[in-house]
Design an enzyme around this catalytic site. Structure first.
Site, PDB file in Angstrom:
ATOM      1  N   ASP A 179       0.866  -1.184   0.000  1.00  0.00           N
ATOM      2  CA  ASP A 179       0.000   0.000   0.000  1.00  0.00           C
ATOM      3  C   ASP A 179       0.899   1.229   0.000  1.00  0.00           C
ATOM      4  O   ASP A 179       0.719   2.161   0.772  1.00  0.00           O
ATOM      5  CB  ASP A 179      -0.938  -0.016   1.224  1.00  0.00           C
ATOM      6  N   ASP A 232      -2.432   9.312  10.089  1.00  0.00           N
ATOM      7  CA  ASP A 232      -3.133   8.587   9.036  1.00  0.00           C
ATOM      8  C   ASP A 232      -4.322   7.817   9.622  1.00  0.00           C
ATOM      9  O   ASP A 232      -4.207   7.200  10.680  1.00  0.00           O
ATOM     10  CB  ASP A 232      -2.128   7.608   8.401  1.00  0.00           C
ATOM     11  N   ASP A 279      -5.245  -4.106  11.997  1.00  0.00           N
ATOM     12  CA  ASP A 279      -5.374  -2.937  12.888  1.00  0.00           C
ATOM     13  C   ASP A 279      -4.767  -3.230  14.260  1.00  0.00           C
ATOM     14  O   ASP A 279      -5.005  -4.297  14.840  1.00  0.00           O
ATOM     15  CB  ASP A 279      -6.866  -2.601  13.098  1.00  0.00           C
ATOM     16  N   TYR A 313     -10.236   5.482  13.335  1.00  0.00           N
ATOM     17  CA  TYR A 313     -10.592   4.067  13.475  1.00  0.00           C
ATOM     18  C   TYR A 313      -9.811   3.331  14.556  1.00  0.00           C
ATOM     19  O   TYR A 313      -9.723   2.099  14.538  1.00  0.00           O
ATOM     20  CB  TYR A 313     -10.369   3.344  12.127  1.00  0.00           C
ATOM     21  N   GLU A 341      -5.954  12.972   9.726  1.00  0.00           N
ATOM     22  CA  GLU A 341      -6.578  12.527   8.479  1.00  0.00           C
ATOM     23  C   GLU A 341      -7.879  11.831   8.863  1.00  0.00           C
ATOM     24  O   GLU A 341      -7.916  10.633   9.110  1.00  0.00           O
ATOM     25  CB  GLU A 341      -5.687  11.561   7.691  1.00  0.00           C
TER      26      GLU A 341
END
Ligand code: GLC
Ligand code: CA
Length: 618
Positions: free
Chosen positions: A79, A220, A190, A224, A262
């Site tokens: 990524d 970033d 995560d 979450y 972000e």
């Protein structure tokens, strides 16, 4: 923690700005760079820190004062480095930690701040923490570095972000014999922020880079961090508690650093990332960005005004980060489905240009390479409330290539010159990490820094000028904002005020010339001075102020109290329309009868000119 640390590095004051150092990010103009895309110093086809260091002067000369570096850490690069395998090192492709240090020192010497990525929501599945976790017994602190479950039926109210690649936020791990949680790609597990060991590890990483002198972090994917059943697992109170801890740790030991959130969320949710001034110093305004594109496509200011009005006030010490494009798709998550359809049909009629919930194109192609539209977009970016971020290559109008997969089409090599590989690398063309743009319009033969540097009317030269003008006042970064409501909705007009400075911005969002009448009664007597050309306009009077603006044109005016009214303003007849005497017999004519009015104004002429201009009689 972190009582012993390296001395706080000397951060040179920002050029051209009397910065109150702690709030320097309010005056920041940020340039986003991918190390791999900028300059390849060792001809292996991949940009590196030595290359970037060579180009720092280019960045400084552009007129920005801050660099945001995309991830450069050891990573499988599935990524583009947002999948980190080692937080405290540099990927060998980009150089060494020493190369990074040299780049940082050089940037600071040039008055540039450096912001890096702190990607803590997830790691790569190749990170030693994940490898240890999957092999550790269930329930052990090591296993608990990540989020595990026996079933993939937990947290079902959570949306999937990479809709084109992933079908679930859970992936089965045959080693751990359990599912692990991931909000992005399945190779990006995560981290578990309910585990205090994880927070401790993150603080250690932060200190590592801050001690080295990094000026700020882009956080970033920050909404979450924490998961709770029955929620959508975004923006949770527990996530905010983690961010407050990170911020407190920075404030306790460091000066003049910042956190940039972000958070691709609605304004009222993003607002929470500022906390009471005790979370992030900055956050991206994600919903504003697509609405700038909407407004210019619909030739109507409404989308911009509406979203700004929905945007809550933020604490005094905080700042919005605004942008037009970046390394990701132009995200359409923060628009309604109707607006999304409109954006897709207008800006991505080719289905290949679409990815996830967005459009993978650069600014110039989105504007169909119309220079006036590109300039208008930039004038909005640089004058709306917040600190602007420019994406590398957009200053020369680089194109994209959406045929090369994922979001790579907007991450191609910087186009320095018409030389081989765009002057980016001397490697064999087939070795480059990505092919440069080569088409006839945006390709490096026609679009490159070298050519545009020599051309005073190029986009690059213009961008530099606009940035230099922006720097003459702090009103753009720090000022208040008030929209004017002229009857003509194709015109977006707003005032930016800070201290003594009042700036009036007027933009024509339409493809044809437009008139506008502005109610500026409160500024009666002031003289609008157009900031790019320093031209004084007639003073503001009793009546609405009339302006005409060419297609996609814009003005930035300083509403001056100290500027002279243009000298021609009060004259009823201009100098070249005054009657002129034609003297058929030279001076002697003055004593004769045949003196005829003619066209040229003798009143302005010297005696010498007078005599030359005087027509003899034949
Ligand atoms: C952020 C980055 C994006 C990345 C994602 C996952 O949204 O901007 O490029 O893919 O996080 O780390
Ligand atoms: Ca290289």
């Amino acid at each position: 923690m972190n009582t012993v640390q390296a001395p706080i590095p000397d951060t040179t004051p920002l050029t051209g700005i009397n910065a109150d150092e702690a709030l320097w990010y309010k005056d920041a103009v940020i340039y986003q760079v991918n190390v791999k895309s900028f300059l390849d110093s060792n001809d292996d086809g991949i940009g590196d820190f030595k290359g970037l260091t060579l180009k720092l002067e280019y960045i400084r000369d552009l007129g920005v004062n801050t660099i945001w570096l995309m991830p450069f850490y050891p990573s499988p690069l599935k990524d583009d480095g947002y999948d980190i395998a080692d937080y405290q090192n540099v990927h060998p492709q980009f150089g060494t930690l020493d190369d990074f240090r040299t780049m940082l020192r050089e940037a600071h010497r040039l008055g540039l701040k450096v912001v890096t990525e702190l990607i803590i929501n997830h790691t790569s599945d190749q990170h030693p923490w994940f490898q240890a976790a999957r092999n550790a017994p269930a329930g052990s602190p090591q296993r608990d570095f990540y989020v595990w479950s026996d079933t993939d039926q937990k947290y079902l109210d959570t949306r999937i972000i990479f809709t084109d690649t992933e079908t679930s936020n859970w992936t089965w791990d045959p080693v751990a014999k359990a599912y692990y949680w991931h909000r992005f790609f399945s190779h990006q597990p995560d981290l578990n922020f309910d585990n205090p060991q994880v927070i401790k590890a993150v603080l250690k990483i932060m200190n590592f880079w801050l001690d080295m002198g990094v000026d700020g972090f882009r956080l970033d994917a920050i909404p979450y961090l924490v998961e709770r059943e029955g929620t959508n697992n975004e923006n949770l109170r527990e996530t905010h508690a983690v961010i407050k801890k990170l911020r407190a740790a920075i404030d306790a030991s460091y000066k003049n650093r910042f956190l940039l959130a972000e958070a691709n969320q609605w304004p009222e949710d993003v607002r929470e990332y500022f906390g009471d001034g005790d979370e992030c110093n900055m956050a991206y305004h994600f919903p504003l960005m697509p609405r700038i594109y909407m407004a210019i496509a619909q030739e109507d200011r409404y989308p911009i005004i509406e979203i700004i009005q929905q945007t809550p006030d933020i604490p005094e010490s905080c700042q919005w980060a605004i942008f037009l494009r970046n390394h990701d798709e132009l995200t359409l998550e923060m628009v309604t489905s109707k607006e999304r359809d409109y954006m897709y049909t207008t800006y991505a009629s080719d289905l290949q240009a679409r990815i996830n919930l967005g459009i993978r194109r650069r600014l110039a192609p989105l504007m169909e390479n119309n220079l006036d539209r590109i300039k208008l977009m930039n004038s909005l970016l640089l004058s709306m409330p917040g600190s602007p971020i420019l994406y590398y290559g957009d200053e020369i109008g680089m194109g994209d290539n959406f045929f090369i997969g994922d979001r790579n089409g907007v991450r191609t090599p910087m186009q320095w010159s018409p030389d081989r590989n765009a002057g980016f690398s001397r490697a064999d063309p087939q070795r480059l990490y990505l092919p440069p743009i080569m088409d006839a319009v945006y390709g490096y033969l026609s679009t490159n820094v070298e050519a545009q540097s020599r051309d005073p009317s190029s986009l690059l030269s213009w961008t530099k000028r606009l940035l230099a003008v922006r720097k003459t006042t702090q009103a753009f970064g720090r000022g208040t904002r008030r929209f004017l409501r002229p009857g003509n909705r194709k015109i977006l007009a707003y005032l930016r005020e800070f201290g003594e400075d009042t700036i009036l911005c007027v933009a024509n969002l339409s493809r044809s010339a437009q008139p506008v009448e502005l109610n500026l009664a409160a500024y009666k007597g002031r003289v609008p001075v157009e900031m790019l050309g320093r031209t004084a306009f007639p003073p503001i009077g009793e009546l609405p102020y009339l302006l005409t603006i060419s297609a996609y044109g814009f003005y930035w005016f300083r509403l001056a109290t100290d500027a002279a009214i243009p000298s021609w303003h009060e004259q009823i007849v201009s100098v070249d329309e005054r009657p002129v005497l034609v003297l058929f017999d030279g001076w002697m004519s003055l004593f004769r009868e045949r003196v005829v009015p003619w066209r040229i104004g003798i009143a302005e002429k010297t005696r010498a000119q007078f005599e030359t201009d005087t027509l003899p009689r034949h």
